[in-house]
Design an enzyme around this catalytic site. Structure first.
Site: not given
Length: 877
Positions: A499, A563, A617
């Site tokens: 994203r 991540s 995250d």
């Protein structure tokens, strides 16, 4: 020849006229399907009244719980005694049940008489209760029959017996047939009396606590109509039978269908027809007028396949009547109408039971077996056939099999006991296995203690290299204070989709966060290509997003959620250690991902971005919640994987120079236990899941608590139970053998409070597992134990974190908020609650609140960037 044909024709017409005459006379006893469906509907309502807590006391159909919770599954074995007591004689039976691949039941029995003086003596000489059938022993009614038997055995003193069950003969009938056909869930007796039982869902039985599983209900349906419900279907003959009975106004339905009254009903009809000069030339005899002289056996004989008319003549002659041919034909027809009505009424109430079971199960088509006993059902030549035909006509969406019971009162009592023993043995075996997954407070405190030790080892420069809990510095040194403002870009890369986000942070009166995002895919050829191709693709997507937002050429600060395993050297420098999740882009491992991104931006020469922070995250989760709650200084993720971070005192972060202030530490706590410190808490199922994972020996704590592995732990336990014959009747499906088939989402669905066992069975069916109601309860218990342990272990780890923060600051008490994200935490119905309770119990000096994060990886990355920009600007000023 012509004369004989004429004579035959004459008698046929005569017979037809007589039949028509009787049919007209007994019009109200001949019930149409419409009548039967109406009776069936009324019976359904009476069943519900009997089951309801408020309506049960006044219900005529009592729907009594039997506490029999399961039917035979064919694996029962052992030797059992059964005592069958229901008249002047009683039997003691020795029943041997074997399960050596061939189900077999062997019985020996001996019959004993009960002397008249004992039947009418004191209760201490006998051990019976609720007297009927001529018994009048004093001091017994209202007493518990099991207690009386036990006391009698103690008085004797030369043997002992474990009395497991007191059984109703109807339940015994169901259980006997259930051993031969595991679809049997209804018991029916139509003999001298009549009754039925069936397996009802516990959630509908208000008189018994608990809403899981099923229990056999003894309907006591003979009393149907005692409240007037059947008055419009009862005839004058039914009323006369009732008035002359020993219990007027009671058992009205039984008096319409059972063998005790069938012959008497026929006698009363014949008497009335004779009085009205429709039979016997208007003549009566003392034999016909005598109550009980026309027996139900006579009805069966008259309706026999051969010589029914001749048998009618014999019976009438025995009663002192000199009948004509027409009288015999009429008597035969009366018997037919009475017995047909009995079978039809029985079918109507059975139809109600079948419809209820069908609705309980939510099945489009029910397949069920009814175990049946009783002299009328077995000996009347047409009763069974009429009953079967009418039931199938009334419930066409049910495939119903009728199975004759063999000694329901004796063998059935033994089968109830055998099932109870099997369930108890299996329950003990399962509990012994599940015990290793149940953690007490002392064990959880030990886990907390060990986590604190591993945290210290990870923070220490001396032991960091060998510490499994790495306690990595993130270079995030502050949480939001509410003064952050500006537009920020965030990039969230952690899989095949990623994203790009624009996050607008406002302060003052309009304080808040506004987000816009667009999702892009990463083609496999890019994932497996060169690093330049991958990062050029990422920058192309950023350019597309800026143009989409009308911000082409604008330079903004950017936070990068990356991540993958990294070694972070500063807020904006993170070295990729190893690709995971299917990525194989060359030239990236061992490189700084910020540098790779900046180089790709420069190659494009279209815009410039200030890459301020590379974000984990978990840290993003803490920062997102920190913007809403200034007390938030811990981040926790419990989803597919699990991790935690928190604000540690800089003086304790030995890997980074400086003593002042605090820094967020990324614990990477999933590796807790990789050094063997949790081996005494790991079970054989944890070991099996670990050994078959992609990274054996690694992330052991994560494999005990996170969503990626809980379903697999459950699957391994279910396989173990099935192999040992404790589940699914010992039959392992191929689907159950498939790794990963039992997804963690199924745990959440199965444990949902609003999900009935029926829906649990549907989930298991979807997985190719044919389950019983009992199986569903067991699967639900396994899911509960595994998920509860995960939540408790997570809580123990979090208790270690909050206690460390409190001790760092030298506080007696600490108020702190944990920002939480992850599907397991958010979607599982009980995980969060159990975890909260565990933290509260293990860290009583800490007031811990939990705040669910909203988009930690996207919004969190932007907020870390916003905080870094705020601090940087303050430093410049």
């Amino acid at each position: 020849m012509i004369a004989s044909h004429l004579l035959a024709y004459f008698f046929t017409e005569l017979n037809h006229d007589q039949v028509q005459k009787v049919d007209q006379y007994l019009y109200h006893m001949r019930l149409s399907d419409e009548n039967l469906l109406e009776i069936s509907q009324r019976f359904r309502k009476e069943m519900e009244k009997g089951l309801g807590a408020t309506t049960h006391p006044t219900a005529s159909v009592k729907m009594l719980p039997t506490f029999v919770r399961s039917t035979p599954d064919g694996t029962e074995h052992g030797e059992f005694l059964a005592l069958d007591l229901g008249g002047t004689n009683f039997r003691v039976l020795r029943v041997r049940v074997t399960d050596n691949g061939l189900q077999k039941v062997e019985m020996e029995n001996q019959i004993y008489a009960i002397p008249e003086d004992l039947m009418r003596g004191s209760g201490t000489q006998s051990f019976l209760v609720s007297w009927t059938k001529g018994f009048k022993s004093s001091g017994v009614e209202g007493k518990d029959v099991v207690t009386l038997i036990r006391k009698a055995i103690q008085r004797r003193g030369d043997f002992d017996i474990d009395i497991v069950a007191v059984v109703n003969d109807t339940v015994g009938t169901m259980m006997t047939c259930g051993y031969d056909d595991q679809n049997c869930e209804i018991g029916l007796i139509v003999g001298t009396g009549s009754n039925a039982c069936y397996m009802e869902e516990m959630r509908h039985i208000d008189m018994v606590e608990g809403d899981e599983g099923r229990m056999c209900i003894n309907m006591e349906w003979g009393a149907f109509g005692d409240d007037g419900t059947l008055d419009d279907f009862r005839t004058e003959f039914d009323q006369e039978i009732d008035m002359g009975s020993l219990n007027p106004g009671k058992q009205l339905f039984e008096k319409m269908i059972s063998g005790m009254y069938m012959g008497e009903l026929v006698r009363l009809i014949l008497v009335k027809m004779a009085k009205e000069e429709l039979l016997f030339g208007g003549k009566l005899s003392p034999g016909l007028l005598a109550t009980g002289h026309f027996e139900t056996k006579d009805v069966s004989d008259i309706e026999g396949e051969k010589d029914g008319i001749r048998k009618a003549r014999e019976v009438l002659v025995r009663l002192g009547i000199d009948p004509t041919q027409e009288d015999c034909v009429a008597t035969h027809r009366v018997c037919q109408i009475v017995s047909t009505r009995s079978a039809s009424l029985c079918a109507a109430t059975l139809a109600a039971v079948l419809r209820r079971i069908k609705e309980n199960k939510g099945e489009e088509r029910l397949r069920s077996t009814i175990g049946v006993d009783g002299s009328v059902y077995k000996k009347h030549p047409h009763f069974a056939k009429r009953l079967h035909k009418t039931v199938r006509r009334l419930v066409p969406d049910c495939d119903v099999r009728f199975l004759r019971s063999e000694d329901g009162s004796g063998k059935g009592a033994a089968m109830v006991t055998a099932v109870a023993y099997r369930l108890a043995d299996q329950h003990r075996a399962r509990q012994n296995t599940l015990e290793s997954l149940k953690l007490n407070r002392e064990q959880l405190l030990e886990v907390k203690k060990r986590m604190k030790v591993e945290m210290e080892r990870g923070l220490s420069k001396e032991t960091h290299a060998i510490a499994p809990v790495k306690m990595l510095p993130t270079y995030v040194c502050a949480t939001p204070d509410g003064t952050e403002k500006g537009d920020f870009l965030a990039l969230d890369l952690g899989g095949t989709n990623f994203r790009v986000l624009l996050v607008r942070v406002r302060n003052g009166k309009r304080r808040g966060v506004e987000m816009h995002n667009k999702i892009y895919s990463i083609p496999q050829e890019v994932m497996h290509g060169t690093g330049d191709e991958l990062f050029d693709h990422i920058v192309q997507c950023i350019a597309d997003f800026l143009e989409y937002m009308g911000m082409k050429g604008v330079s903004l600060p950017l936070g990068f959620t990356f991540s993958f395993p990294c070694q972070q050297n500063s807020l904006d420098e993170s070295i990729l250690l190893k690709w995971t999740k299917g990525f194989k882009a060359s030239g990236c491992e061992g490189e700084d991902v910020v540098t790779l991104l900046k180089e790709a931006i420069h190659r494009r020469e279209e815009f410039d971005l200030d890459v301020v922070a590379v974000v984990n995250d978990t840290v993003g989760t803490m920062m997102t919640c920190g913007y809403e709650d200034p007390h938030c200084e811990i981040g926790l993720i419990v989803g597919t994987g699990s991790n935690a971070c928190y604000m540690e005192e800089m003086r304790n972060v030995e890997l980074v120079e400086g003593e002042e202030g605090r820094m967020c530490v990324n614990m990477e706590w999933g590796a807790f236990g990789d050094n063997g410190c949790l081996d005494d808490f790991r079970t054989e199922f944890d070991v099996a899941v670990d050994e078959l994972s992609l990274n054996p020996g690694k992330q052991r704590f994560e494999k005990m608590i996170s969503g990626m592995y809980l379903g697999e732990i459950v699957r391994n336990i279910l396989i173990d139970f099935t192999k040992r014959g404790l589940l699914f009747r010992g039959r392992i499906s191929e689907r159950l053998k498939t790794r990963g088939i039992f997804e963690t989402k199924f745990l959440s669905q199965i444990e949902s409070d609003c999900l009935a066992l029926l829906q649990v069975r549907a989930i298991l069916h979807h997985l190719g597992l044919e389950s019983t109601c009992d199986d569903s309860i067991i699967v639900k218990e396994v899911c509960t134990v595994v998920a509860r342990r995960a939540a408790q272990l997570c809580g123990a780890g979090m208790a270690a974190v909050v206690d460390k923060i409190r001790e760092n600051r030298g506080l007696d008490t600490l108020k702190v908020t944990v920002g939480v994200d992850g599907t397991l935490y958010k979607l599982h119905p009980h995980f969060a609650k159990v975890m909260h309770e565990t933290v509260k119990d293990l860290a009583p000096k800490c007031d811990v609140s939990f705040l669910e994060s909203e988009d930690g990886s996207g919004k969190g990355a932007a907020l870390i960037t916003a905080v870094a920009c705020r601090i940087r600007e303050a430093g410049q000023r």
